[in-house]
Motif scaffolding. Sequence first.
Motif, short mmCIF file in Angstrom:
data_model
loop_
_atom_site.label_atom_id
_atom_site.label_comp_id
_atom_site.label_asym_id
_atom_site.label_seq_id
_atom_site.Cartn_x
_atom_site.Cartn_y
_atom_site.Cartn_z
N ALA A 157 55.13 -39.87 28.30
CA ALA A 157 55.24 -41.13 27.17
C ALA A 157 54.47 -41.64 27.82
CB ALA A 157 56.21 -41.08 26.56
N THR A 158 55.46 -42.53 29.65
CA THR A 158 55.15 -43.87 30.06
C THR A 158 53.19 -44.08 30.02
OG1 THR A 158 57.18 -43.70 30.83
CG2 THR A 158 55.37 -45.55 31.90
N GLN A 159 52.81 -42.69 30.69
CA GLN A 159 51.15 -42.70 30.69
C GLN A 159 50.58 -43.47 29.55
OE1 GLN A 159 50.12 -39.57 33.25
NE2 GLN A 159 48.30 -39.06 31.96
N GLU A 160 50.40 -42.49 28.23
CA GLU A 160 49.82 -42.87 27.37
C GLU A 160 50.49 -43.46 26.40
OE1 GLU A 160 47.31 -40.59 26.88
OE2 GLU A 160 47.71 -39.67 28.60
N ASN A 161 51.63 -43.95 26.58
CA ASN A 161 52.38 -45.16 26.22
C ASN A 161 52.03 -44.73 24.32
OD1 ASN A 161 53.04 -47.90 25.39
ND2 ASN A 161 51.28 -48.69 24.04
N ASN A 188 41.08 -32.75 29.28
CA ASN A 188 41.64 -33.41 30.66
C ASN A 188 43.18 -33.22 30.82
OD1 ASN A 188 43.11 -35.33 28.44
ND2 ASN A 188 42.32 -37.00 29.80
N GLN A 189 44.34 -32.62 30.21
CA GLN A 189 45.56 -32.65 30.55
C GLN A 189 46.22 -30.64 30.20
OE1 GLN A 189 46.27 -36.53 28.65
NE2 GLN A 189 47.91 -36.17 30.23
N HIS A 190 46.08 -29.82 31.01
CA HIS A 190 46.92 -28.94 30.61
C HIS A 190 48.46 -28.99 29.43
CE1 HIS A 190 47.25 -24.57 30.43
NE2 HIS A 190 48.74 -24.72 31.65
N GLY A 191 48.46 -28.42 28.95
CA GLY A 191 49.48 -28.16 28.19
C GLY A 191 50.23 -29.85 27.72
N VAL A 192 49.15 -30.10 27.91
CA VAL A 192 49.75 -31.40 26.61
C VAL A 192 48.40 -31.38 25.26
CG1 VAL A 192 48.88 -33.69 26.16
CG2 VAL A 192 49.66 -32.94 28.71
N TYR A 193 49.42 -31.74 23.87
CA TYR A 193 48.28 -31.58 22.65
C TYR A 193 48.91 -32.41 22.20
CZ TYR A 193 49.45 -26.25 23.86
OH TYR A 193 49.21 -25.97 24.71
N LYS A 194 47.92 -32.88 20.82
CA LYS A 194 48.04 -33.94 20.53
C LYS A 194 48.27 -33.43 19.15
CE LYS A 194 45.26 -37.42 17.98
NZ LYS A 194 45.95 -36.95 16.35
N ILE A 195 49.73 -33.81 18.88
CA ILE A 195 49.75 -32.96 17.63
C ILE A 195 49.71 -33.14 16.09
CG2 ILE A 195 52.21 -32.46 16.19
CD1 ILE A 195 53.33 -33.24 18.46
N ASP A 196 49.58 -31.98 15.12
CA ASP A 196 49.09 -32.49 13.71
C ASP A 196 49.22 -31.96 12.54
OD1 ASP A 196 46.02 -32.22 11.70
OD2 ASP A 196 46.35 -30.04 11.95
N LYS A 197 50.11 -30.95 12.94
CA LYS A 197 51.14 -30.10 11.76
C LYS A 197 52.16 -29.77 12.43
CE LYS A 197 51.25 -27.66 7.14
NZ LYS A 197 49.91 -27.33 6.62
N SER A 261 50.49 -40.92 12.06
CA SER A 261 50.20 -42.30 11.44
C SER A 261 49.65 -43.23 13.26
CB SER A 261 50.90 -43.23 11.25
OG SER A 261 52.07 -42.43 11.55
N GLU A 262 50.38 -42.75 14.32
CA GLU A 262 49.74 -42.63 15.23
C GLU A 262 50.06 -41.65 16.49
OE1 GLU A 262 54.50 -44.09 17.05
OE2 GLU A 262 53.83 -44.84 15.40
N LYS A 263 49.42 -42.20 17.59
CA LYS A 263 49.27 -41.16 18.54
C LYS A 263 50.39 -40.64 19.06
CE LYS A 263 47.84 -41.01 23.01
NZ LYS A 263 46.81 -41.71 24.54
N TYR A 264 50.73 -39.47 19.17
CA TYR A 264 51.83 -38.36 18.85
C TYR A 264 51.40 -37.38 19.60
CZ TYR A 264 55.42 -36.20 17.18
OH TYR A 264 57.44 -35.08 17.69
N LEU A 265 52.18 -37.25 20.84
CA LEU A 265 51.34 -35.39 21.94
C LEU A 265 52.99 -34.98 21.51
CD1 LEU A 265 49.09 -37.82 24.71
CD2 LEU A 265 48.41 -36.60 22.77
N ALA A 266 53.16 -33.73 22.49
CA ALA A 266 53.48 -32.87 22.53
C ALA A 266 53.09 -31.97 24.31
CB ALA A 266 53.92 -31.13 21.65
N LEU A 267 54.04 -32.31 24.94
CA LEU A 267 53.92 -31.75 25.84
C LEU A 267 55.02 -30.13 26.67
CD1 LEU A 267 53.26 -32.38 29.39
CD2 LEU A 267 55.81 -33.25 29.66
N GLU A 268 54.50 -29.35 27.39
CA GLU A 268 54.69 -27.86 27.37
C GLU A 268 55.65 -28.38 29.00
OE1 GLU A 268 53.12 -24.25 27.89
OE2 GLU A 268 50.98 -25.36 26.41
N VAL A 269 56.73 -28.60 28.54
CA VAL A 269 57.90 -28.52 29.81
C VAL A 269 58.13 -27.16 30.64
CG1 VAL A 269 60.37 -29.56 30.24
CG2 VAL A 269 59.19 -30.63 28.60
#
Length: 314
Positions: A157-161, A188-197, A261-269
């Motif tokens: 979250a800090t890295q991608e703001n 470029n980032q394994h296990g990181v997704y731009k959330i769609d639905k 409405s804005e950048k929102y990611l999911a991370l495979e923890v």
Amino acid sequence: MKIKKAVITAAARGERLYPVADTIQKAMLPVIDVDGLHKPVIQIIAEEAFASGIEEICIVCAPGDGERYKAAFKSLRDNLVKSFQNAEWANQEAQKIDHLVNNLHFAEQAEAKGYGHAVLCAAEFTGNDPFLLLLGDYLYISDLAQKRCAAQLIELATQENCSVSAVNPTPEHLIGRYGTLTGKQLSNQHGVYKIDKIIEKPSLSLAELELQTPGLRIGYYLCFFGMHVFTPSVMEMLERQVQSGAENIMLTPTLQELAESEKYLALEVKGSRYDLSRKHGLLQAQLALGLAGEAKNETLGTLVELLAEANTRK
């Protein structure tokens, strides 16, 4: 952005833990942590946050529970000092409790109006700052020796703001328990997704139609892990639900709005979460903590003995 605040939702009374939750908040139930010490659940969750760089925590609780938490921690601290005089581990544990209490805030949820409403109760505490959100009845165990689950999330979250939600690939027969999502994996980032639905506790047929995520194993879906980092806009969206007259303020529709409405990611923890409210959830969490910590060999030995005894009774 800097994430220095955390919110822990712990207002539910824990009906599924009846009758114990009638006499003690479920978040104060004692378990043995990975360091081999008995601690209340809420303290273990708070230490997850502090160890990940969080400086202040707000617990969203039922009316009157704030004073109960304070009294319980004071009693716990005093008993440690009195009962184990001059023991280094007891003094260290007392210092941890002091740090927790000195950096702890409370927000009461007067009525049960949905999970989104519980989060919104902490709006005065979070202000215009991003925050880490944790569940008061989940325990988290990292697969990484040097990086907590919350730390993994905060780092991205800090890295991608932007807002980031922790997820786990989950077999299809379990998705009815969780918020489930789909999105496009970043190249470029394994296990990181731009959330769609996002759909809350979908049926399998609905998930098959709308929540398939390319790259996951067949029969697996991305489900919420019970841990998020949110930008302040989430509170604004939740407040708009209240102003619209909604009686039950849900978090999932807000997160769908956030994704649109804005950048929102999911991370495979890299880790596991344990829901204490489920049947045998507390037992499962305790075993997992034992196997992940200093008491691993003792826990394994106990399991072997129990299995052997069960086998002889057949």
